[in-house]
Design a protein around this motif. Sequence first.
Motif, PDB file in Angstrom:
ATOM      1  N   ALA A 177       0.880  -1.200  -0.051  1.00  0.00           N
ATOM      2  CA  ALA A 177      -0.203   0.018   0.163  1.00  0.00           C
ATOM      3  C   ALA A 177       0.899   1.060  -0.055  1.00  0.00           C
ATOM      4  O   ALA A 177       0.301   2.314  -0.526  1.00  0.00           O
ATOM      5  N   GLY A 178       2.107   1.343   0.594  1.00  0.00           N
ATOM      6  CA  GLY A 178       2.903   2.205   0.486  1.00  0.00           C
ATOM      7  C   GLY A 178       3.090   2.960  -0.961  1.00  0.00           C
ATOM      8  O   GLY A 178       3.259   3.982  -0.860  1.00  0.00           O
ATOM      9  N   ALA A 179       3.445   2.047  -1.792  1.00  0.00           N
ATOM     10  CA  ALA A 179       3.602   2.328  -3.326  1.00  0.00           C
ATOM     11  C   ALA A 179       2.606   2.966  -3.953  1.00  0.00           C
ATOM     12  O   ALA A 179       2.556   4.111  -4.637  1.00  0.00           O
ATOM     13  N   GLU A 180       1.253   2.528  -3.504  1.00  0.00           N
ATOM     14  CA  GLU A 180       0.043   2.978  -3.996  1.00  0.00           C
ATOM     15  C   GLU A 180      -0.225   4.237  -3.495  1.00  0.00           C
ATOM     16  O   GLU A 180      -0.469   5.102  -4.188  1.00  0.00           O
ATOM     17  N   GLN A 181       0.223   4.688  -2.228  1.00  0.00           N
ATOM     18  CA  GLN A 181      -0.031   5.864  -1.617  1.00  0.00           C
ATOM     19  C   GLN A 181       0.878   6.770  -2.214  1.00  0.00           C
ATOM     20  O   GLN A 181       0.473   7.940  -2.269  1.00  0.00           O
ATOM     21  N   PHE A 182       2.157   6.504  -2.611  1.00  0.00           N
ATOM     22  CA  PHE A 182       3.269   7.298  -3.264  1.00  0.00           C
ATOM     23  C   PHE A 182       2.654   7.701  -4.376  1.00  0.00           C
ATOM     24  O   PHE A 182       2.827   8.767  -4.799  1.00  0.00           O
TER      25      PHE A 182
END
Length: 452
Positions: free
Chosen positions: A272-277
């Motif tokens: 999810a960190g990549a999606e948030q980024f």
Amino acid sequence: MGRPGLNRRQLLAGLGGVTVAGSLGFAALGTGADALASGADTRVRYWNLFSGGDGYNMIAMLDSFRRANPDIDVKDSTLQWGSPFYTKLAMAAAGNRAPDLGVMHLGRVTGFSPGRLLDPWDVDLLAKYGVREADFNPELWKRAVIGGKLYALPLDIHVQLCFYRKDVLKKAGLLGDDGHIVPVTSVDEWFDVLKEAKKATKKGLQTIGMWSSDQNFQWWFFVAFYTQLGGTWFDDANTEVTFDTDKATQVLEFLRRHLTDGYVNPGFAGGAGAEQFVNGGPFVWEGNWSVPVFDGAKIEYGATPLPPVFGQQATHAESHSFVLPHQADRGGAANEGAHQLAAYIVQHAQQWAAGGHIPAYTPTLSSAAYKKMNPQSEYVSAMDHQATEPKVWFAGSTGILAQRVGPIVVSSTVGSAKPDAAARSMKSTLTELLASKNPMDGRTAAQGGAVA
């Protein structure tokens, strides 16, 4: 090769007897006895673990080799990444059905019983095709040498990076005149940067994604920051644990603080960190293999090695490397073809760099074409500041060390264990692993598992 052979029955026992050759697809792999491609007089059988974007780039490089060398028929096979790949490779080597060429993570080579399941490279033959030790980072080359022989030919290093959104950081006043993130050289400076970035972040987005509950990523981040502190693991003889629990506690407290200070939302798990980024979060710590993902998202971003918050530059690094799985009759045209193929790909890794990896062949890094690649050229310095796992049989990408110690790091990061207690638990686990025996050959690390 200097040691008695390891047969298929012994290997199965060493792997715990959890599977059989048929269930591994071992029988179906065959010996490559089918007809040669038109115009070829030599076949090279090559196994790899590359899928997705890496698989696409590898196929393109193989096709380029085929066009340049029509006399060599490359029969490539892509196997499932992770433990299944290494098990199949070991089974094939033990059963004298190994391919001519394979790929491994460099950190796994020490535990793969070099001399039994792997054959050494002929450095003179590599030189014939243009590859020499002088063309590689000295420490990277040294990691590939065991018992005075070269057992791996590095293709790249792949590293953990700090990706940042330029639009958000510009709004927060955190971009320098060169368009890159302002320098960070201490823990306090890093959290000051996060504080300012958070103010410029859209509501509903976390400040940084850092895979807080993933045992592999948390282990990789730990290795990086522990190395920045000058931390060590074992003595030179691999008989004593030198792990520094005070330094480890510093690192664990640093990782934990990202959650306690509110910069990481523990509800955003995994990727999810990549999606948030992509959606506007200012930071994410990810592997360099995320470069194609963020390029495809058409966002303005940069990437640097993990911040040197403890003063010394170091970011976690592994390496995809070519290996020669053991063949009782290795030699002849197929063996020379394997050397030629590996040397060619290593020297023509510009396309490989498009996947985010840093080519191991240093002349590529100094080329004008590579220097134009962004963000690759921004984090190329990681080649000279590699933080690697110890050179012991139980280390390596997603290996036993990560499986055992990674969850302990996670327990501290997410708050289910206190950092100092987790550090002591890590040392206890390292002590246990150091005394354990490699199932491949029954040897402890001190009995020859990592003699460089």
